[in-house]
Write a protein that holds these residues in place. Sequence first.
Motif: not given
Length: 275
Positions: A122-123, A150
């Motif tokens: 994520n990110d 993501h």
Amino acid sequence: MAHPSAARLIPDCRVSVDGKKLDTEKDAALTRVEVDLDVDLFGQCVLVFNDPQQKLINGKDFESGTAIKVEIGFSSKLQKIFEGEVVALEPQFRRDMPPSLRVVCQESLHRLALSQMTRAFNDVDDKEIANKIAQEHGLSADAPSGTKEHILQGNVTDAAFLRRLAQKHGNHLRIEGKKLIIGPPPSGASITVGPGDGLRKVKVRVQSNTQVEEISVHGYDPKTKKEFVGKAKGSGVVGEGTSKYGKGKTLSFAGHEHQPADQATAEAMAKGRMR
């Protein structure tokens, strides 16, 4: 006495095991060396030894994980073409032929393909993903940074997952020593070949029907609800070929495996695929 330059034309192949050159007895028993450098899979090397007394078959010289290096060239000017480790031993017993041992080696990158995994990143950008996976395997990493997003690793091995990230920008995945690298393949020095270098025949083929002048990568921005397009044309020698043989042709990618997150990513993907 032979002229010193004559040594340049004597081909040689050197195999090293655990950092040491094969001893005379094993080197004499070595009958075949096959190296397959496949950028889409793993580089593989196969060593075949005559082993009538079955010393190598019953011995421990080529245990699993043993480091193997293969160099070829002329006289003292040898170049490394393969470096990896032993992954399989295949004793061969054939009628009217002495027993032999087939030693199968693969690049150390194969260790990243031993098990499949499902997880989410994520990110993060490609550099952060490469660093995390490299640390899990006791390696350092060198990868390009980019837009954070993501990304799902869906039931695939780390090797397959990283290869997809690399191919997204037209890069390759490889391991050099203890470093995991995502980037363009290493470029070698220019080679000049002439009649005095033992050249016997040269054949060149240009497939002009598969050449394109431009690559375009299409994406969609859910916030603005608009399409964006990244384009790239070849430069240097590649640009000369594409403009000459692929004039007016464009190869477009849309919805192909990985969607670009933004305009900059689309342009980077297009530039990488044109490389």
